[in-house]
Design a protein around this motif. Structure first.
Motif, PDB file in Angstrom:
ATOM      1  N   THR A   7      20.852  34.617  40.384  1.00 16.03           N
ATOM      2  CA  THR A   7      21.757  35.740  40.124  1.00 16.03           C
ATOM      3  C   THR A   7      21.080  37.096  40.317  1.00 16.03           C
ATOM      4  OG1 THR A   7      21.213  35.845  37.763  1.00 16.03           O
ATOM      5  CG2 THR A   7      22.996  34.349  38.421  1.00 16.03           C
ATOM      6  N   GLY A   8      19.781  37.086  40.630  1.00 11.85           N
ATOM      7  CA  GLY A   8      19.074  38.351  40.830  1.00 11.85           C
ATOM      8  C   GLY A   8      18.808  39.101  39.546  1.00 11.85           C
ATOM      9  N   CYS A   9      18.610  38.365  38.446  1.00 12.57           N
ATOM     10  CA  CYS A   9      18.478  39.005  37.133  1.00 12.57           C
ATOM     11  C   CYS A   9      17.127  39.674  36.915  1.00 12.57           C
ATOM     12  CB  CYS A   9      18.721  37.971  36.030  1.00 12.57           C
ATOM     13  SG  CYS A   9      17.432  36.705  35.918  1.00 12.57           S
ATOM     14  N   ASP A  10      16.108  39.345  37.697  1.00 14.03           N
ATOM     15  CA  ASP A  10      14.747  39.898  37.582  1.00 14.03           C
ATOM     16  C   ASP A  10      13.939  39.320  36.427  1.00 14.03           C
ATOM     17  OD1 ASP A  10      15.240  41.684  39.714  1.00 14.03           O
ATOM     18  OD2 ASP A  10      16.008  43.210  38.357  1.00 14.03           O
ATOM     19  N   LEU A  11      14.510  38.464  35.598  1.00 15.28           N
ATOM     20  CA  LEU A  11      13.831  38.032  34.380  1.00 15.28           C
ATOM     21  C   LEU A  11      12.620  37.151  34.641  1.00 15.28           C
ATOM     22  CD1 LEU A  11      16.890  37.266  32.063  1.00 15.28           C
ATOM     23  CD2 LEU A  11      15.390  39.271  32.043  1.00 15.28           C
ATOM     24  N   CYS A  12      12.512  36.595  35.839  1.00 22.38           N
ATOM     25  CA  CYS A  12      11.365  35.729  36.145  1.00 22.38           C
ATOM     26  C   CYS A  12      10.143  36.520  36.601  1.00 22.38           C
ATOM     27  CB  CYS A  12      11.746  34.715  37.221  1.00 22.38           C
ATOM     28  SG  CYS A  12      12.264  35.478  38.795  1.00 22.38           S
ATOM     29  N   VAL A  13      10.334  37.787  36.943  1.00 19.23           N
ATOM     30  CA  VAL A  13       9.244  38.570  37.541  1.00 19.23           C
ATOM     31  C   VAL A  13       8.152  38.888  36.520  1.00 19.23           C
ATOM     32  CG1 VAL A  13       8.626  40.723  38.694  1.00 19.23           C
ATOM     33  CG2 VAL A  13      10.754  39.541  39.298  1.00 19.23           C
ATOM     34  N   ALA A  14       8.530  39.448  35.386  1.00 22.39           N
ATOM     35  CA  ALA A  14       7.548  39.901  34.400  1.00 22.39           C
ATOM     36  C   ALA A  14       6.668  38.781  33.851  1.00 22.39           C
ATOM     37  CB  ALA A  14       8.264  40.632  33.259  1.00 22.39           C
ATOM     38  N   PRO A  15       7.186  37.587  33.545  1.00 21.43           N
ATOM     39  CA  PRO A  15       6.324  36.547  32.957  1.00 21.43           C
ATOM     40  C   PRO A  15       5.296  35.965  33.920  1.00 21.43           C
ATOM     41  CG  PRO A  15       8.656  36.104  32.506  1.00 21.43           C
ATOM     42  CD  PRO A  15       8.599  37.159  33.561  1.00 21.43           C
ATOM     43  N   CYS A  16       5.477  36.138  35.227  1.00 21.10           N
ATOM     44  CA  CYS A  16       4.582  35.509  36.195  1.00 21.10           C
ATOM     45  C   CYS A  16       3.171  36.089  36.074  1.00 21.10           C
ATOM     46  CB  CYS A  16       5.101  35.719  37.619  1.00 21.10           C
ATOM     47  SG  CYS A  16       4.023  34.981  38.883  1.00 21.10           S
ATOM     48  N   GLY A  18      19.913  51.026  34.041  1.00 22.57           N
ATOM     49  CA  GLY A  18      19.498  50.700  35.398  1.00 22.57           C
ATOM     50  C   GLY A  18      20.365  51.383  36.432  1.00 22.57           C
ATOM     51  N   VAL A  19      20.229  50.957  37.667  1.00 21.02           N
ATOM     52  CA  VAL A  19      20.982  51.546  38.775  1.00 21.02           C
ATOM     53  C   VAL A  19      21.732  50.451  39.525  1.00 21.02           C
ATOM     54  CG1 VAL A  19      19.380  53.472  39.055  1.00 21.02           C
ATOM     55  CG2 VAL A  19      19.003  51.356  40.326  1.00 21.02           C
ATOM     56  N   GLU A  20      22.835  50.837  40.144  1.00 19.37           N
ATOM     57  CA  GLU A  20      23.574  49.894  40.972  1.00 19.37           C
ATOM     58  C   GLU A  20      22.808  49.697  42.279  1.00 19.37           C
ATOM     59  OE1 GLU A  20      28.051  49.325  42.900  1.00 19.37           O
ATOM     60  OE2 GLU A  20      27.640  50.945  41.486  1.00 19.37           O
ATOM     61  N   ARG A  21      22.660  48.470  42.720  1.00 15.23           N
ATOM     62  CA  ARG A  21      21.846  48.181  43.901  1.00 15.23           C
ATOM     63  C   ARG A  21      22.365  46.922  44.593  1.00 15.23           C
ATOM     64  NH1 ARG A  21      16.341  45.235  41.498  1.00 15.23           N
ATOM     65  NH2 ARG A  21      17.456  43.717  40.212  1.00 15.23           N
ATOM     66  N   PRO A  22      21.977  46.701  45.830  1.00 18.77           N
ATOM     67  CA  PRO A  22      22.327  45.429  46.478  1.00 18.77           C
ATOM     68  C   PRO A  22      21.794  44.258  45.664  1.00 18.77           C
ATOM     69  CG  PRO A  22      21.526  46.999  48.102  1.00 18.77           C
ATOM     70  CD  PRO A  22      21.277  47.618  46.754  1.00 18.77           C
ATOM     71  N   ARG A  23      22.508  43.159  45.672  1.00 18.44           N
ATOM     72  CA  ARG A  23      22.106  42.003  44.864  1.00 18.44           C
ATOM     73  C   ARG A  23      20.824  41.403  45.433  1.00 18.44           C
ATOM     74  NH1 ARG A  23      22.944  36.504  44.938  1.00 18.44           N
ATOM     75  NH2 ARG A  23      24.332  36.611  46.737  1.00 18.44           N
TER      76      ARG A  23
END
Length: 269
Positions: free
Chosen positions: A129-138, A83-88
């Motif tokens: 925590t901004g992990c993104d893990l909730c996005v894909a299952p929706c 991945g890339v470093e980005r704002p939280r």
């Protein structure tokens, strides 16, 4: 004068391991972007020489430098494969579209999403925590990741207090899910035993019914033995993980202490 002689403690039992020290430097977002299921397994992999110290996008360049300093390796660029470093970011749920499926709640590694089945869910931004893990299952694509720290990345966008709190919530979630599974397995085992006793209570059984009863008895006993072995294995794994013994009280206390520090921390403009 009374002299007290204290038994010296083992140095190995008081000093943190290399994996402990590395884990303490990770942001504890539990995002899995490093290629491991959580921050602790990644720390252990670095300590064992099985993973690079440049696989944590949330930690960014600062995180790589922090880890490099304690393992004696040079600072290298973040691996783009991770991945890339980005704002939280922080997850935001569009309440108009949410159908209450609970899939995002199940995916969140730090219990930062609240809601009930078929009811609207919401994200607690202070815990996300901004992990993104909730996005894909929706299933209705109602979750957006919004920048919470514009212009700030890595440890400029995340504090040690926040990392400690996220670790505590993650550990408590692991404990809670394990406890719920054990309780469910116990209920199923009790139900199976009750059913078996009800069958045995039948006054007359034909040879075919007796054979079927024996077959069911063997299946139930095998399932109960598997459940017993799994419980023993889970207990052994819990003992092997620092801080997981008696985690219900220990983690709750840690959460309370960290949250108290966060409440008194000055807020940024």
């Amino acid at each position: 004068m009374i002299l007290l002689f204290l038994q010296p403690q083992s140095v190995s039992s008081t000093l943190p391991s290399l994996a402990d020290r590395i884990d303490a430097l990770l942001p504890q977002t539990q995002c899995t972007k490093c290629g491991y299921p959580a921050c602790r397994p990644y720390a252990e992999a670095i300590a064992d020489g099985k993973a690079g110290h440049n696989q944590c996008p949330p930690g960014g360049e600062q995180g790589i430098a922090r880890i490099a300093a304690i393992i004696g390796k040079p600072v290298i660029p973040l691996n783009p494969a991770n991945g890339v470093e980005r704002p939280r970011p922080v997850a935001v749920i569009d309440e108009r579209l949410c159908i209450g499926c609970t899939l995002c709640i199940q995916a969140c590694p730090v219990d930062a999403i609240v809601g009930a089945a078929k009811q609207m869910h919401t994200v607690l931004p202070g815990l996300c925590t901004g992990c993104d893990l909730c996005v894909a299952p929706c299933p209705v694509d109602c979750i957006d990741m919004v920048e919470a720290t514009p212009g700030k990345t890595g440890w400029d966008a995340w504090s040690q207090e926040q990392a400690d709190a996220a670790r505590a919530r993650f550990q408590f979630r692991v404990f809670r899910l394990r406890r719920e599974k054990e309780e469910n397995d116990a209920r199923l085992a009790a139900k199976a035993v009750a059913k078996l006793k009800a069958v045995e209570a039948e006054p007359t059984l034909t040879p075919e019914q007796r054979a079927e009863q024996e077959r069911k008895r063997a299946i139930i006993q095998a399932a109960m033995e598997r459940a017993r072995l799994q419980k023993e294995q889970q207990a052994a794994r819990a003992q092997a993980q620092p801080g997981m013994q008696d985690v219900s009280r220990g983690v709750r206390r840690q959460i309370d202490e960290v949250n108290a520090r966060l409440e008194h921390q000055p807020k940024e403009d």
